[in-house]
Design a protein around this motif. Structure first.
Motif, PDB file in Angstrom:
ATOM      1  N   ALA A 110     -24.657  -2.914 -36.283  1.00  0.00           N
ATOM      2  CA  ALA A 110     -25.632  -2.322 -37.207  1.00  0.00           C
ATOM      3  C   ALA A 110     -26.085  -0.939 -36.747  1.00  0.00           C
ATOM      4  O   ALA A 110     -27.014  -0.375 -37.335  1.00  0.00           O
ATOM      5  N   LYS A 111     -25.430  -0.378 -35.727  1.00  0.00           N
ATOM      6  CA  LYS A 111     -25.881   0.880 -35.133  1.00  0.00           C
ATOM      7  C   LYS A 111     -26.056   1.990 -36.162  1.00  0.00           C
ATOM      8  O   LYS A 111     -27.105   2.644 -36.240  1.00  0.00           O
ATOM      9  N   PHE A 153     -32.181  -7.218 -36.277  1.00  0.00           N
ATOM     10  CA  PHE A 153     -30.796  -7.196 -36.732  1.00  0.00           C
ATOM     11  C   PHE A 153     -30.043  -8.234 -35.906  1.00  0.00           C
ATOM     12  O   PHE A 153     -29.963  -8.131 -34.686  1.00  0.00           O
ATOM     13  N   GLY A 154     -29.527  -9.282 -36.583  1.00  0.00           N
ATOM     14  CA  GLY A 154     -28.852 -10.348 -35.856  1.00  0.00           C
ATOM     15  C   GLY A 154     -28.118 -11.290 -36.791  1.00  0.00           C
ATOM     16  O   GLY A 154     -27.748 -10.919 -37.907  1.00  0.00           O
ATOM     17  N   ASP A 155     -27.940 -12.527 -36.351  1.00  0.00           N
ATOM     18  CA  ASP A 155     -27.162 -13.542 -37.053  1.00  0.00           C
ATOM     19  C   ASP A 155     -27.844 -13.914 -38.380  1.00  0.00           C
ATOM     20  O   ASP A 155     -28.917 -14.512 -38.384  1.00  0.00           O
ATOM     21  N   PHE A 156     -27.190 -13.587 -39.490  1.00  0.00           N
ATOM     22  CA  PHE A 156     -27.784 -13.844 -40.801  1.00  0.00           C
ATOM     23  C   PHE A 156     -27.860 -15.339 -41.117  1.00  0.00           C
ATOM     24  O   PHE A 156     -28.664 -15.755 -41.952  1.00  0.00           O
ATOM     25  N   GLY A 167     -34.274 -12.870 -44.801  1.00  0.00           N
ATOM     26  CA  GLY A 167     -33.465 -11.727 -44.404  1.00  0.00           C
ATOM     27  C   GLY A 167     -32.593 -11.168 -45.502  1.00  0.00           C
ATOM     28  O   GLY A 167     -32.527 -11.691 -46.612  1.00  0.00           O
ATOM     29  N   LEU A 168     -31.918 -10.070 -45.147  1.00  0.00           N
ATOM     30  CA  LEU A 168     -30.946  -9.398 -46.002  1.00  0.00           C
ATOM     31  C   LEU A 168     -29.593  -9.420 -45.295  1.00  0.00           C
ATOM     32  O   LEU A 168     -29.501  -9.036 -44.129  1.00  0.00           O
ATOM     33  N   LYS A 169     -28.548  -9.869 -45.973  1.00  0.00           N
ATOM     34  CA  LYS A 169     -27.219  -9.819 -45.385  1.00  0.00           C
ATOM     35  C   LYS A 169     -26.713  -8.387 -45.416  1.00  0.00           C
ATOM     36  O   LYS A 169     -26.756  -7.720 -46.454  1.00  0.00           O
ATOM     37  N   LEU A 170     -26.212  -7.916 -44.272  1.00  0.00           N
ATOM     38  CA  LEU A 170     -25.711  -6.541 -44.186  1.00  0.00           C
ATOM     39  C   LEU A 170     -24.190  -6.492 -44.255  1.00  0.00           C
ATOM     40  O   LEU A 170     -23.625  -5.761 -45.057  1.00  0.00           O
ATOM     41  N   ASN A 277     -20.523 -15.130 -37.211  1.00  0.00           N
ATOM     42  CA  ASN A 277     -21.399 -15.177 -38.378  1.00  0.00           C
ATOM     43  C   ASN A 277     -21.701 -13.781 -38.913  1.00  0.00           C
ATOM     44  O   ASN A 277     -21.692 -12.806 -38.153  1.00  0.00           O
ATOM     45  N   PRO A 278     -21.966 -13.663 -40.217  1.00  0.00           N
ATOM     46  CA  PRO A 278     -22.372 -12.365 -40.763  1.00  0.00           C
ATOM     47  C   PRO A 278     -23.681 -11.903 -40.135  1.00  0.00           C
ATOM     48  O   PRO A 278     -24.481 -12.708 -39.660  1.00  0.00           O
ATOM     49  N   GLN A 279     -23.879 -10.596 -40.144  1.00  0.00           N
ATOM     50  CA  GLN A 279     -25.065  -9.993 -39.538  1.00  0.00           C
ATOM     51  C   GLN A 279     -26.031  -9.544 -40.627  1.00  0.00           C
ATOM     52  O   GLN A 279     -25.619  -9.166 -41.732  1.00  0.00           O
ATOM     53  N   GLY A 280     -27.317  -9.597 -40.313  1.00  0.00           N
ATOM     54  CA  GLY A 280     -28.310  -9.226 -41.307  1.00  0.00           C
ATOM     55  C   GLY A 280     -29.590  -8.719 -40.684  1.00  0.00           C
ATOM     56  O   GLY A 280     -29.744  -8.675 -39.461  1.00  0.00           O
ATOM     57  N   LEU A 281     -30.500  -8.322 -41.553  1.00  0.00           N
ATOM     58  CA  LEU A 281     -31.840  -7.901 -41.153  1.00  0.00           C
ATOM     59  C   LEU A 281     -32.775  -9.074 -41.397  1.00  0.00           C
ATOM     60  O   LEU A 281     -32.838  -9.607 -42.505  1.00  0.00           O
TER      61      LEU A 281
END
Length: 315
Positions: A110-111, A153-156, A167-170, A277-281
């Motif tokens: 997510a940088k 920002f981590g594991d959605f 959260g929001l999936k990124l 896993n997908p990453q999200g906020l």
């Protein structure tokens, strides 16, 4: 009803324990705190009495922290750090600041997203203080729940697994293998896992989900895990480390491509299917959000909407 720690523990107790832990003697702690050694000893005895446990034991001439002492050191540091943050925010408030947002991250994928969202927030509201903290994946939920961080920002998948996180999936995770620039594996026409695991690797600690995923992958491929391992929890140290040692290691594709453009690493063609896993906020459902946090979330939502619009418009 207040606990006995709330009513009895004092800041001088925390400072005394932290100083003795840091300097290894009562005399050195007294010099650090500008008090007498008997005053430090008295604070240690009072803290031990309040907690009902010994905080230090003697090892020759030096005090060594007990398990209870280590707990007090860990939580005491956080208490004093929170006070420092409070003082900093009060100073900013007096100078006209409009709030702060504290963000933790356990993913470097997510940088670019974090950087752009932070830039937009600063352009819109330059007096908001943005704090970024690198965290281990296991620290994300506890720190969201107790308010030490407000966004993460981590594991959605946490959103579906637990009831108090939203959260929001990124994006979905995509991992590649990076190497030192002149690594011999880059010359292999069709490298397999048996060949690659024979080299030295840079890997996250065993507690990290990516390390677990790689170990599961090697087990499924029936190849031994690398025995020559450089272990680091800092993904951003890879370019410097790989410049000094011949290594192979995992990295998010976006970050790896950036490093390769800069001439810092090579990328192997070996496919990596980790099932990450997908990453999200993420944020806590139970804690109130400050105006600064809501402003950051609004920007993130706009950025995701812009990304979807571009994908829809693409031929």
């Amino acid at each position: 009803m207040a606990s006995k720690l709330e009513t009895r523990i004092k800041f001088r107790h925390l400072r005394a324990v932290l100083a003795v832990h840091a300097h290894g003697s009562v005399a050195a702690a007294a010099r650090e705190l500008c008090v007498s050694p008997p005053a430090v000893s008295k604070s240690l005895a009072e803290a031990s009495d309040i907690l009902g446990a010994e905080l230090f034991r003697r090892n020759g001439r030096h005090p060594v922290t007990t398990e209870a002492g280590e707990l007090l050191v860990r939580y005491g540091r956080q208490v004093l750090a929170d006070l420092g943050d409070l003082e900093a925010e009060l100073t900013l408030l007096a100078q006209g600041s409009t709030g702060s947002v504290t963000i933790g991250t356990s993913t470097h994928q997510a940088k670019s997203f974090i950087a752009e969202a932070s830039e937009r927030l600063k352009l819109e509201q330059p007096r908001i203080l943005i704090r970024m903290q690198d965290l281990e994946p296991l620290d994300i939920l506890p720190q969201l729940r107790d308010g030490r961080i407000e966004l993460a920002f981590g594991d959605f998948h946490h959103v579906a697994r637990v009831g108090d996180v939203d959260g929001l999936k990124l994006f979905d995770s995509e991992t590649v293998l990076v190497t030192s620039r002149d690594h011999p594996a880059l010359a292999l026409s069709d490298p397999d896992w048996a060949a690659l695991t024979g080299y030295a690797w840079a890997l996250p600690p065993h507690s990290h989900m990516m390390r677990t995923a790689f170990e599961a992958l090697w087990a499924s491929e029936q190849v031994p895990a690398p025995t020559n391992v450089f272990e680091s929890s800092s993904l951003l140290s890879i370019p410097l480390t790989f410049d000094k040692m011949q290594l192979i290691g995992p990295a998010p594709r976006e970050l790896a491509e950036e490093w390769r453009r800069m001439g810092l690493v090579g990328i192997l063609p070996q496919p990596v299917w980790l099932g990450m896993n997908p990453q999200g906020l993420l944020w806590s459902r139970d804690l109130p959000q400050s105006p600064a946090v809501r402003a950051y979330l609004s920007i993130c939502r706009r950025m995701l909407a812009e990304d979807r619009a571009r994908e829809t418009a693409a031929p």
